[in-house]
Design a protein around this motif. Structure first.
Motif, PDB file in Angstrom:
ATOM      1  N   ASN A 176     -56.481 -26.288  20.371  1.00 53.95           N
ATOM      2  CA  ASN A 176     -55.550 -27.322  19.913  1.00 53.95           C
ATOM      3  C   ASN A 176     -54.527 -26.679  18.981  1.00 53.95           C
ATOM      4  O   ASN A 176     -54.888 -26.013  18.021  1.00 53.95           O
ATOM      5  N   VAL A 228     -52.761 -27.603  16.588  1.00 56.99           N
ATOM      6  CA  VAL A 228     -52.777 -27.903  15.155  1.00 56.99           C
ATOM      7  C   VAL A 228     -53.672 -26.922  14.397  1.00 56.99           C
ATOM      8  O   VAL A 228     -53.612 -26.851  13.162  1.00 56.99           O
ATOM      9  N   HIS A 229     -54.491 -26.144  15.116  1.00 57.59           N
ATOM     10  CA  HIS A 229     -55.354 -25.156  14.471  1.00 57.59           C
ATOM     11  C   HIS A 229     -54.849 -23.727  14.628  1.00 57.59           C
ATOM     12  O   HIS A 229     -55.475 -22.789  14.125  1.00 57.59           O
ATOM     13  N   GLU A 288     -50.828 -31.335  12.091  1.00 55.29           N
ATOM     14  CA  GLU A 288     -51.409 -32.645  12.350  1.00 55.29           C
ATOM     15  C   GLU A 288     -50.582 -33.728  11.660  1.00 55.29           C
ATOM     16  O   GLU A 288     -50.234 -33.604  10.483  1.00 55.29           O
ATOM     17  N   ARG A 302     -54.725 -37.655  19.381  1.00 56.33           N
ATOM     18  CA  ARG A 302     -55.433 -38.012  18.152  1.00 56.33           C
ATOM     19  C   ARG A 302     -55.017 -37.141  16.964  1.00 56.33           C
ATOM     20  O   ARG A 302     -55.299 -37.476  15.827  1.00 56.33           O
ATOM     21  N   SER A 303     -54.341 -36.037  17.231  1.00 62.08           N
ATOM     22  CA  SER A 303     -53.862 -35.171  16.154  1.00 62.08           C
ATOM     23  C   SER A 303     -52.539 -35.650  15.572  1.00 62.08           C
ATOM     24  O   SER A 303     -51.995 -35.013  14.663  1.00 62.08           O
TER      25      SER A 303
END
Length: 472
Positions: free
Chosen positions: A102, A104-105, A130, A221-222
């Motif tokens: 993902n 965002v990481h 995020e 969902r992020s």
């Protein structure tokens, strides 16, 4: 023969890494005799369990050959994750970190690796935060993150080579490079840069409303959506071409005249019309979705007004993304979808776009694509030049199997990065097609700027704009 190469594969249980690109590329290198081994897979999903899926044969073979350690990052803080990764690095001495999780990481893994002098190949987008679709502070951290990575790379390179790159298909692809060559020729020969460029991208990925809660690498969902999914490819394409042929332009004034979020989309008939045909009228319900999902961007338009050094207008670049367009999807939500075993692109996703480029009155290039994801891609390129500058004013090419049939593919880029990490040179035909961090400064700033404007729109800001320099 190069020294032994050990890989940390982040997000290795996903389809892109485990089936489509990374695992097959690494297996091919092993079959060719390269001493490369995937020593660890970092993913909240158990790779052994994921490998049992019928379509994950490359991941199964990689696990059987390399027996990688499984690192589960779920629930770990950044400090705890770094401790776990340090322990794994002490055991395996990673040569290269390949990141396919993902986005965002991404920042945490990239910073950990380069601060230890480990080269990185990271999927797009390089950085995103995020909640960036609705939180201006989160959006601003994207550009700040690029600056942080730049400093970390500078420190790492003071002692040893350290590479940070992305496997960007379009920068390496024969089709887009042929267009780049045509654009550059007119710029260099006649001093005429790009004066207008419009790209319309249609995603074609129809989701049932509750499917916005699902998804691995690109889950809504992020608090981020379509801009983080495949848009980076197109933003980078526009930035690349603009840098090749800026003409008089020295800066761009960026505005965001339109954004439609998931919540807006779900209030339209468009959200249920195809579902009614698939599942029957009235069978589709609109579930209660979390606010970060509803606020994530689905469709948007950005204008990049080209400005000359003295401030006059030199042209316009437009990027429009429509996520929910024509889809060939014919199946409803199935039970294995609920366990994230089936990627949505296998259920009706299209690859459609139109790109229109003008270099003043001298050259026009039109690019057209309209394909089902998973089938052989066809890209049609039409080029017209003024008869004063050429004896062949019109040319048209159709590139069949345009992605997999390119002379350089993302798998080639991955293998070249493995060679660079081992201390070897990249193959000549691939070396200038690797998209390194420093090659994408304009792309990074445009991507971050787009999120800033989308987030400001969520707060009700009016007439917002940002100016981005083309160089420096």
């Amino acid at each position: 023969m190069a020294r032994a190469i050990t890989i940390l594969l982040v997000g290795g249980s996903g389809h892109w890494a485990g089936r489509e690109n990374h695992a097959p590329a690494l297996l091919e290198m092993q079959q060719s005799g390269w001493p490369v081994r995937t020593a660890a897979i970092c993913d909240p999903r158990n790779p052994e369990k994921r490998a049992q899926d019928e379509d994950m044969a490359p991941l199964r073979e990689l696990l059987q050959k390399d027996s990688p350690e499984w690192i589960n990052p779920d629930g770990l803080s950044r400090t705890e994750l770094e401790t776990v990764l340090d322990h794994a690095h002490a055991t395996h001495r990673f040569s290269l970190v390949i990141i396919a999780c993902n986005p965002v990481h991404h920042r945490d893994y990239i910073l950990w690796a380069v601060s230890r002098g480990i080269s990185v190949l990271c999927d797009k987008p390089l950085l995103v935060e995020e909640g960036a679709a609705y939180d201006p502070e989160a959006a601003r951290r994207i550009i700040g993150g690029y600056e942080e990575l730049d400093r970390a790379l500078t420190r790492a390179r003071a002692t040893a080579p350290c590479h940070l790159a992305m496997p960007l298909r379009r920068r390496a692809n024969d089709v887009y490079r042929s267009i780049a060559s045509d654009i550059t020729e007119i710029q260099q020969t006649h001093g005429q840069g790009i004066t207008s460029m419009q790209l319309i991208k249609n995603g074609g990925l129809f989701r049932h409303p509750e499917e916005y809660l699902l998804g691995d690498a690109h889950g809504y969902r992020s608090g981020v959506g379509a801009l983080s999914f495949s848009s980076y490819h197109y933003i980078d394409l526009l930035a690349w071409y603009l840098e090749l042929a800026p003409g008089e332009a020295t800066a761009v004034r960026v505005t965001n005249p339109y954004v439609r979020r998931v919540g807006d989309f779900l209030r339209t008939r468009q959200a249920t019309a195809l579902a009614d045909l698939i599942d029957g009228p009235g069978a589709t319900r609109i579930p209660e979705l979390p606010p970060q999902v509803l606020a994530a961007e689905a469709d948007f338009v950005f204008h990049l007004e080209l400005r000359a050094e003295d401030g006059h207008k030199a042209g316009l670049v437009t990027y429009a993304c429509h996520s929910n367009t024509y889809s060939h999807r014919t199946v409803g939500l199935q039970e294995f979808d609920r366990t994230n075993r089936q990627p949505f692109r296998e259920k009706g996703r299209m690859s459609q776009f139109t790109l229109d480029i003008n270099q003043g009155s001298i050259q026009h290039i039109g690019v057209f694509k309209n394909d089902v994801v998973g089938e052989d891609y066809r890209i049609r390129v039409q080029r017209r030049r003024n008869p004063v500058v050429t004896g062949e004013p019109y040319a048209e090419d159709v590139f069949h199997n345009a992605h997999a049939g390119s002379s350089v593919t993302p798998q080639d880029v991955l293998r070249a990065m493995v060679r660079l990490a081992s201390g070897e040179a990249a193959p000549t035909q691939v070396a200038d097609r690797i998209s390194f961090f420093e090659d994408q400064r304009l792309s990074h700033h445009l991507f971050g700027t787009f999120y800033e404007l989308i987030a400001m729109d969520a707060e009700g800001a009016k007439a917002t704009e940002r100016v981005v320099e083309l160089a420096g």
